[in-house]
Design a protein around this motif. Sequence first.
Motif, PDB file in Angstrom:
ATOM      1  N   UNK A  24       0.844  -1.181   0.000  1.00 14.69           N
ATOM      2  CA  UNK A  24       0.000   0.000   0.000  1.00 14.69           C
ATOM      3  C   UNK A  24       0.883   1.236   0.000  1.00 14.69           C
ATOM      4  N   UNK A  25       0.290   2.365  -0.377  1.00 12.00           N
ATOM      5  CA  UNK A  25       1.014   3.621  -0.329  1.00 12.00           C
ATOM      6  C   UNK A  25       1.575   4.091  -1.653  1.00 12.00           C
ATOM      7  N   UNK A  26       1.449   3.252  -2.659  1.00 10.08           N
ATOM      8  CA  UNK A  26       1.966   3.620  -3.977  1.00 10.08           C
ATOM      9  C   UNK A  26       1.288   2.708  -4.992  1.00 10.08           C
ATOM     10  N   UNK A  27       1.166   3.209  -6.215  1.00  8.83           N
ATOM     11  CA  UNK A  27       0.590   2.374  -7.272  1.00  8.83           C
ATOM     12  C   UNK A  27       1.434   1.122  -7.446  1.00  8.83           C
ATOM     13  N   UNK A  28       0.817  -0.032  -7.199  1.00  7.66           N
ATOM     14  CA  UNK A  28       1.556  -1.281  -7.118  1.00  7.66           C
ATOM     15  C   UNK A  28       2.311  -1.606  -8.402  1.00  7.66           C
ATOM     16  N   UNK A  29       1.722  -1.277  -9.529  1.00  8.14           N
ATOM     17  CA  UNK A  29       2.345  -1.637 -10.804  1.00  8.14           C
ATOM     18  C   UNK A  29       3.591  -0.813 -11.107  1.00  8.14           C
ATOM     19  N   UNK A  52       7.463  -5.350 -12.998  1.00 11.41           N
ATOM     20  CA  UNK A  52       6.214  -4.619 -12.735  1.00 11.41           C
ATOM     21  C   UNK A  52       4.969  -5.317 -13.287  1.00 11.41           C
ATOM     22  N   UNK A  53       5.075  -5.851 -14.496  1.00 13.04           N
ATOM     23  CA  UNK A  53       3.918  -6.490 -15.119  1.00 13.04           C
ATOM     24  C   UNK A  53       4.125  -7.983 -15.293  1.00 13.04           C
ATOM     25  N   UNK A  54       5.051  -8.528 -14.459  1.00 16.62           N
ATOM     26  CA  UNK A  54       5.260  -9.974 -14.381  1.00 16.62           C
ATOM     27  C   UNK A  54       5.855 -10.576 -15.645  1.00 16.62           C
ATOM     28  N   UNK A  55       6.474  -9.772 -16.469  1.00 13.77           N
ATOM     29  CA  UNK A  55       7.056 -10.297 -17.697  1.00 13.77           C
ATOM     30  C   UNK A  55       8.374 -11.013 -17.436  1.00 13.77           C
ATOM     31  N   UNK A  56       9.012 -10.665 -16.315  1.00 16.51           N
ATOM     32  CA  UNK A  56      10.314 -11.245 -15.987  1.00 16.51           C
ATOM     33  C   UNK A  56      10.338 -11.697 -14.537  1.00 16.51           C
ATOM     34  N   UNK A  71       2.459 -12.120  -9.093  1.00 17.68           N
ATOM     35  CA  UNK A  71       1.846 -10.914  -8.552  1.00 17.68           C
ATOM     36  C   UNK A  71       0.469 -10.710  -9.155  1.00 17.68           C
ATOM     37  N   UNK A  72      -0.365 -10.015  -8.410  1.00 17.41           N
ATOM     38  CA  UNK A  72      -1.692  -9.631  -8.875  1.00 17.41           C
ATOM     39  C   UNK A  72      -1.799  -8.127  -8.677  1.00 17.41           C
ATOM     40  N   UNK A  73      -1.634  -7.380  -9.735  1.00 22.52           N
ATOM     41  CA  UNK A  73      -1.622  -5.925  -9.625  1.00 22.52           C
ATOM     42  C   UNK A  73      -2.991  -5.365  -9.229  1.00 22.52           C
ATOM     43  N   UNK A  74      -4.050  -6.106  -9.514  1.00 19.16           N
ATOM     44  CA  UNK A  74      -5.384  -5.654  -9.119  1.00 19.16           C
ATOM     45  C   UNK A  74      -5.593  -5.772  -7.609  1.00 19.16           C
ATOM     46  N   UNK A 100      12.592   1.775  -8.467  1.00 22.80           N
ATOM     47  CA  UNK A 100      13.590   2.088  -9.473  1.00 22.80           C
ATOM     48  C   UNK A 100      13.478   1.127 -10.647  1.00 22.80           C
ATOM     49  N   UNK A 101      14.124   1.461 -11.737  1.00 25.94           N
ATOM     50  CA  UNK A 101      14.068   0.594 -12.918  1.00 25.94           C
ATOM     51  C   UNK A 101      15.057  -0.568 -12.798  1.00 25.94           C
TER      52      UNK A 101
END
Length: 123
Positions: A24-29, A52-56, A71-74, A100-101
């Motif tokens: 919580x506290x930040x956009x998870x994605x 971030x989007x589970x691609x790696x 992960x479940x970003x929803x 960070x990236x």
Amino acid sequence: VQLQASGGGLVQTGGSLRLSCAASGRTFSTLRMGWFRQAPGKEREFVAAISRWASTTTYIDSVKGRFTISRDNAKNTVYLQMNSLKPEDTAIYYCAATGDVRRIQTVTDIDYWGQGTLVTVSS
């Protein structure tokens, strides 16, 4: 960012557990997420990470084929499914995140830590 880990416990060798970490506290994605662990008398070590989007996803060699990070970003939640557990997996498991990236590989890559959840594997 607040991270709340849960799901630890006592399990026999060969058993399974699923850890969860709610953020919580930040956009998870926007967060790269990871799991670390620390056994008694040892340094905290990287276990697994997910983009971030589970691609790696990445894992330490000792858990490849046994652990799965997802992960479940929803639901703002990251998971660690642990199968075929061994006594050497016994540790406190920490949920971790960075905005960070950079890819998560060591403790120095982490911006936010959860409180830890204890996993004990009996022989």
